[in-house]
Design an enzyme around this catalytic site. Sequence first.
Site, short mmCIF file in Angstrom:
data_model
loop_
_atom_site.label_atom_id
_atom_site.label_comp_id
_atom_site.label_asym_id
_atom_site.label_seq_id
_atom_site.Cartn_x
_atom_site.Cartn_y
_atom_site.Cartn_z
N ARG A 66 8.73 45.60 -10.16
CA ARG A 66 7.35 45.20 -9.90
C ARG A 66 6.37 46.03 -10.73
O ARG A 66 5.39 45.51 -11.27
CB ARG A 66 7.05 45.35 -8.40
CG ARG A 66 7.94 44.46 -7.54
CD ARG A 66 7.95 44.87 -6.08
NE ARG A 66 6.64 44.75 -5.47
CZ ARG A 66 6.35 45.19 -4.26
NH1 ARG A 66 7.29 45.82 -3.54
NH2 ARG A 66 5.15 45.04 -3.77
N THR A 97 11.60 41.09 -0.83
CA THR A 97 12.61 40.72 -1.83
C THR A 97 13.84 40.13 -1.16
O THR A 97 14.31 40.63 -0.15
CB THR A 97 13.01 41.96 -2.66
OG1 THR A 97 11.85 42.51 -3.28
CG2 THR A 97 14.02 41.59 -3.73
N LEU A 113 16.53 46.88 -0.47
CA LEU A 113 15.64 45.93 -1.11
C LEU A 113 14.31 45.97 -0.36
O LEU A 113 14.29 46.19 0.86
CB LEU A 113 16.21 44.51 -1.06
CG LEU A 113 17.52 44.25 -1.80
CD1 LEU A 113 17.99 42.82 -1.53
CD2 LEU A 113 17.38 44.49 -3.30
N ASP A 114 13.22 45.73 -1.07
CA ASP A 114 11.92 45.68 -0.41
C ASP A 114 11.90 44.57 0.64
O ASP A 114 12.67 43.60 0.57
CB ASP A 114 10.82 45.43 -1.43
CG ASP A 114 10.56 46.62 -2.32
OD1 ASP A 114 10.91 47.74 -1.92
OD2 ASP A 114 10.01 46.43 -3.42
N LYS A 115 10.98 44.68 1.55
CA LYS A 115 10.86 43.71 2.65
C LYS A 115 10.75 42.28 2.13
O LYS A 115 11.39 41.36 2.66
CB LYS A 115 9.66 44.07 3.51
CG LYS A 115 9.44 43.15 4.70
CD LYS A 115 8.23 43.60 5.51
CE LYS A 115 7.99 42.68 6.70
NZ LYS A 115 6.80 43.11 7.49
#
Length: 433
Positions: A351, A229, A225-227
């Site tokens: 996104r 998120t 997961l993105d930082k």
Amino acid sequence: MLWAKPPPVSNFDLSSIEAFEAALDLEDLEENVDSLGYDVRDVEDGNHVSLPIKEDPIKIVTVPDKLKGKRIDAVLAKLLEPEQSRSACGNLVADGCVHQIITKNGTENEVLLDRKAFKVEAGMTLKVTLPKKERPDEIIAQNIPLKIIYEDEHMVVINKDAGMVVHPAAGNWDGTVVNALAYYLANDSPYGTGDFVDGDGKSTLIGNDDDDDILSLRPGIVHRLDKGTTGILIVSKTVEALTKLSEAFASRKVKKTYLAVTVGNPGKRVKIDKPIGRHPIHRQKMRVVPDPHRKNSSGISPKDRLRFKNSFQSSSQSGRRALSFVDALQFDGKLSLVQVRIETGRTHQIRVHLQDRHTPIYGDDVYGISDWNKRLQKVHGIERPLLHAHRLEISHPITGEHMVFIAPMSEDMVSIAKGIWPDGPNVIPDAYK
């Protein structure tokens, strides 16, 4: 419920995990741009964000005939001086440090090569930026709180907090989920450490020297997961579980549903089927690859289009299919609480797709709207994209039992969601706990 003891661990299935590694490297580009070493430009408001550009040593190598068709990480391991391990070369590729130099009509262009499984051609000229700071030799176990949703002998499922990177990488060598798990498994887990961590929280590598890049600094990681998120993250604890989970993610047998707050209303029951690739100019960003039949559909000036002509034609710019299903649950006239189910897992997929629909995620400083993001920070003190991995369905890697995991949103996102949809907790109560 306690799961039965697993059968003896089978032989290390390198081919399955290595194939999944290639897909994983495409799926998730860590969000913190410092780790990329780019001179980042905020395209939303045109402001130049000054970041120190690393003056790293540059190596230029040419692929000889005998290495034609080989993986780029293996080729670099043979060509670079001073000598680099295949693991280190793979990390250079994944971290955006390798480019192909293409010269045409006297003009030199660079094309990013960011897939470790990329097969090189004879005569290719490769430019490699060697970072000054070396990766740590081992994972540092750190006592960082984790929100454990589920755990057994084979895997652990957490609700990741915002601001936490999944595994160590350039710019984030510690403070990650992996660092936290190393401590937790060695000290607090009631189900044992598994195959990747010993009793002191030290990482345990398996396989031969050529295989250590499979684990390196991300042991057990099967998706990311993105930082910024939050939400569900599954980590395997054993080699057998890693192989099975990797296969499940690669074959799209995992159902993933997210919640997001968007600026504007993306609509009900919307299917977005648009390919995603890296932006040819702003390399830290992804984009929906433009329709070649539409004039200037990329939104890039003719001057830049000519300058990056070769980049547009490269395989990294052709894009990969990305399929999202979007459903606005509630719209208050300005903001929407949105549910998104993804069939693919491309880098920044949700996104990018929502931005392309002109309803970007609230708080997204890369793909969002600057004025709205500033308001979110000023009024609510929130500086991240309001995106949450809410629900994940998967078959247990050992027992095969169908499992559904649900993670409540973090408090900051709940506060915004309740403002949009006061009755939301009555409809999706598990999201608001």
